[in-house]
Design an enzyme around this catalytic site. Structure first.
Site, mmCIF file in Angstrom:
data_model
loop_
_atom_site.group_PDB
_atom_site.id
_atom_site.type_symbol
_atom_site.label_atom_id
_atom_site.label_comp_id
_atom_site.label_asym_id
_atom_site.label_seq_id
_atom_site.Cartn_x
_atom_site.Cartn_y
_atom_site.Cartn_z
ATOM 1 C CB CYS A 63 -0.612 6.320 10.823
ATOM 2 S SG CYS A 63 -1.878 6.576 9.588
ATOM 3 C CE LYS A 96 5.257 4.262 6.802
ATOM 4 N NZ LYS A 96 4.150 5.096 6.244
ATOM 5 C CG ASP A 98 -7.902 -4.902 -3.985
ATOM 6 O OD1 ASP A 98 -7.210 -4.948 -2.946
ATOM 7 O OD2 ASP A 98 -9.145 -5.014 -3.984
ATOM 8 C CG ASP A 138 -1.878 3.046 -3.299
ATOM 9 O OD1 ASP A 138 -1.343 3.099 -2.176
ATOM 10 O OD2 ASP A 138 -3.055 3.418 -3.506
ATOM 11 C CB CYS A 174 -0.873 -0.015 1.254
ATOM 12 S SG CYS A 174 -2.065 -1.353 1.272
ATOM 13 C CB ALA A 175 3.462 1.941 -2.442
ATOM 14 C CB ALA A 176 -0.008 5.989 -2.974
ATOM 15 N N PRO A 177 1.554 7.755 -0.652
ATOM 16 C CG PRO A 177 2.041 9.842 0.280
ATOM 17 C CD PRO A 177 1.320 8.561 0.558
ATOM 18 N N GLY A 178 4.208 7.086 -1.170
ATOM 19 C CA GLY A 178 5.537 6.574 -1.467
ATOM 20 C C GLY A 178 6.628 6.932 -0.486
HETATM 21 C C1 SAM Z 1 -1.406 4.589 4.900
HETATM 22 S S1 SAM Z 1 -1.449 4.894 3.206
HETATM 23 C C2 SAM Z 1 0.146 4.359 2.730
HETATM 24 C C3 SAM Z 1 1.238 5.351 2.982
HETATM 25 C C4 SAM Z 1 2.540 4.980 2.313
HETATM 26 N N1 SAM Z 1 2.992 3.664 2.700
HETATM 27 C C5 SAM Z 1 3.653 5.972 2.580
HETATM 28 O O1 SAM Z 1 4.486 5.747 3.468
HETATM 29 O O2 SAM Z 1 3.706 6.997 1.895
HETATM 30 C C6 SAM Z 1 -2.457 3.588 2.659
HETATM 31 C C7 SAM Z 1 -2.516 3.438 1.153
HETATM 32 O O3 SAM Z 1 -3.206 2.208 0.901
HETATM 33 C C8 SAM Z 1 -3.868 2.332 -0.324
HETATM 34 N N2 SAM Z 1 -4.845 1.228 -0.381
HETATM 35 C C9 SAM Z 1 -6.037 1.129 0.248
HETATM 36 N N3 SAM Z 1 -6.617 -0.058 -0.022
HETATM 37 C C10 SAM Z 1 -5.750 -0.734 -0.820
HETATM 38 C C11 SAM Z 1 -5.777 -2.009 -1.444
HETATM 39 N N4 SAM Z 1 -6.810 -2.824 -1.267
HETATM 40 N N5 SAM Z 1 -4.733 -2.364 -2.208
HETATM 41 C C12 SAM Z 1 -3.672 -1.523 -2.390
HETATM 42 N N6 SAM Z 1 -3.617 -0.300 -1.850
HETATM 43 C C13 SAM Z 1 -4.622 0.096 -1.059
HETATM 44 C C14 SAM Z 1 -4.434 3.730 -0.286
HETATM 45 O O4 SAM Z 1 -4.704 4.185 -1.592
HETATM 46 C C15 SAM Z 1 -3.299 4.487 0.393
HETATM 47 O O5 SAM Z 1 -2.474 5.087 -0.568
#
Ligand code: SAM
Length: 432
Positions: free
Chosen positions: A375, A259, A303, A277, A253-257
């Site tokens: 978080c 980590k 997903d 993401d 679940c990488a965005a906005p990236g």
């Molecule tokens: C907590 S944020 C991640 C923050 C990111 N790891 C960072 O450090 O910048 C959670 C992310 O999970 C994504 N997300 C939610 N459900 C998801 C799924 N089923 N599969 C992949 N990504 C998902 C969201 O779009 C969101 O960008």
């Protein structure tokens, strides 16, 4: 720009968040462009203040205006909240607070309510309501009832500490990109530019805390990708995942990236790093961050709970699952979260986290590491989630990340304010 226009925009921003469920970032984007940097900072201060003190402000409002306003006039209630906040909690002069707030009615095309706003603010002053703060601990906490209740259940003895920390203003943290510059050289550049900062931060080796507000794009090395803004707690993910040269890594679940970039900064010799993401627009931000920091990863939109649609069948050595969560650990940074989240979201988020955990676990090599992160500061999304996972999976073993951790109490719950960090949770699992 006039003080009345500023206040009208503050009321609109509050209206978008509280009545329409928009994020504050989105809402501010619609109104901030027409203001100077200084006015934008003032607007943010006022709107954040209202969101942090909303239950008390609403209590006063109900004492002053018996009948709730309807439809197009509703925004004037938000203007009044902003007016009350200025009078009760800010250093804005009484005269300016009243006159400019009344003047804002015109900008909101609610001229007919000028008298009501004027009377309401003057009654507030006359009755000295600012001195009458409620004793009700939930209202004093500035949190909605459901969240206060959940935190009371989670943190009986630490409740006061947690609530206080949630309402504090967080510092801005930077993470140095050591692929581009050493921490020493970056700190020297900051000092040369007269920037106030702390460069010695225990447990967060590449972290720096700014001691004043700065436009980050004007700091030395921004264009060259010398640093990113990232809270100290989030900076712990890279070291805890500890990816090694040659590893295949999935950031699920990488965005906005934030980590993803840190993982790559720490270990540039990975065999591959996939940043996945579900949200294509947010994935675009990952691409932009990677470009600025001069890093590269494989970006995939998909997903995480359904790997069939994006996985090539090659297993991973390390998986970071920074799961979608309530974000209750970062409320101090984003005060709108407390009003945007609903109690019913928690169960849904728990289910999503579980689905993703179950779906990505088979993608991990035996001996591989999965780092689960949120978080959130709610045990439902953290400790209890991992407890249940460990019960379901004989091939999962806890690899402690804190000294207080046991199989009954898995993971590390960082509370907001701990070492100036956001609230965060980490649990590290090894596949046997
Ligand atoms: C907590 S944020 C991640 C923050 C990111 N790891 C960072 O450090 O910048 C959670 C992310 O999970 C994504 N997300 C939610 N459900 C998801 C799924 N089923 N599969 C992949 N990504 C998902 C969201 O779009 C969101 O960008």
């Amino acid at each position: 720009m006039s003080g009345a226009r500023l206040r009208a925009d503050g009321a609109l921003a509050l209206f978008h968040v509280l009545e329409q469920g928009q994020s504050l970032r989105h809402s501010f984007a619609q109104v901030q462009a027409r203001h100077s940097e200084r006015d934008r900072a003032w607007l943010q201060e006022m709107v954040y203040g209202v969101l942090r003190n909303l239950p008390q402000l609403q209590l006063w409002l109900r004492q002053l205006v018996q009948k709730p306003l309807k439809s197009k006039q509703k925004v004037v209630e938000h203007l009044l909240l902003l007016g009350l906040y200025q009078l009760a909690y800010s250093r804005v002069s009484t005269h300016a607070a009243v006159a400019e707030t009344v003047g804002a009615c015109e900008k909101l095309k609610c001229n007919g309510l000028k008298g009501l706003v004027n009377a309401c603010l003057r009654n507030f002053l006359r009755q000295e309501l600012a001195k009458q703060l409620t004793e009700d601990p939930q209202i004093r906490s500035g949190l909605p009832k459901w969240l206060y209740q959940r935190l009371s259940e989670n943190y009986s003895t630490d409740l006061h500490k947690v609530v206080t920390a949630i309402n504090e203003r967080p510092p801005v943290w930077l993470r140095v990109n050591t692929q581009q510059v050493s921490k020493e050289a970056f700190c020297e550049a900051l000092s040369d530019h007269g920037i106030l900062f702390d460069g010695e931060v225990a447990q967060v080796p590449y972290g720096i805390i700014l001691r004043k507000g700065y436009d980050l794009t004007t700091l030395p090395g921004y264009q060259q990708g010398w640093f990113s803004a990232q809270d100290g707690a989030a900076q712990l993910a890279g070291p805890l995942l500890n990816a090694q040269a040659g590893d295949r890594v999935l950031d699920a679940c990488a965005a906005p990236g934030g980590k993803t970039c840190h993982i790559l900064e720490r270990q540039p010799k990975l065999s591959e790093c996939i940043a996945l993401d579900v949200d294509p627009q947010r994935l675009q931000v990952v691409a932009e961050n990677l470009t600025r920091l001069q890093l590269s990863a494989t970006l995939k939109q998909g997903d995480a709970a359904h790997p069939d649609s994006w996985w090539d069948g090659n297993p991973f050595d390390r998986i970071l699952l920074d799961a979608p969560c309530s974000a209750t650990g970062v409320i101090r940074r984003h005060p709108d979260i407390r009003w945007l989240r609903k109690d019913s979201d928690i169960g849904k988020l728990q289910a999503t986290q579980e689905h993703i955990l179950e779906a990505v676990w088979p993608l991990l090599k035996p001996g591989g590491t999965l780092l689960y992160a949120t978080c959130s500061i709610l045990a439902e999304e953290n400790r209890q989630q991992i407890q249940r996972f460990l019960r379901r999976h004989d091939d999962a073993q806890l690899s402690p990340v804190s000294s207080e951790e046991t199989p009954e109490n898995p993971g590390w719950q960082i509370l907001p304010g701990h070492m100036e960090m956001d609230g965060f949770y980490y649990a590290r699992l090894i596949k046997c």
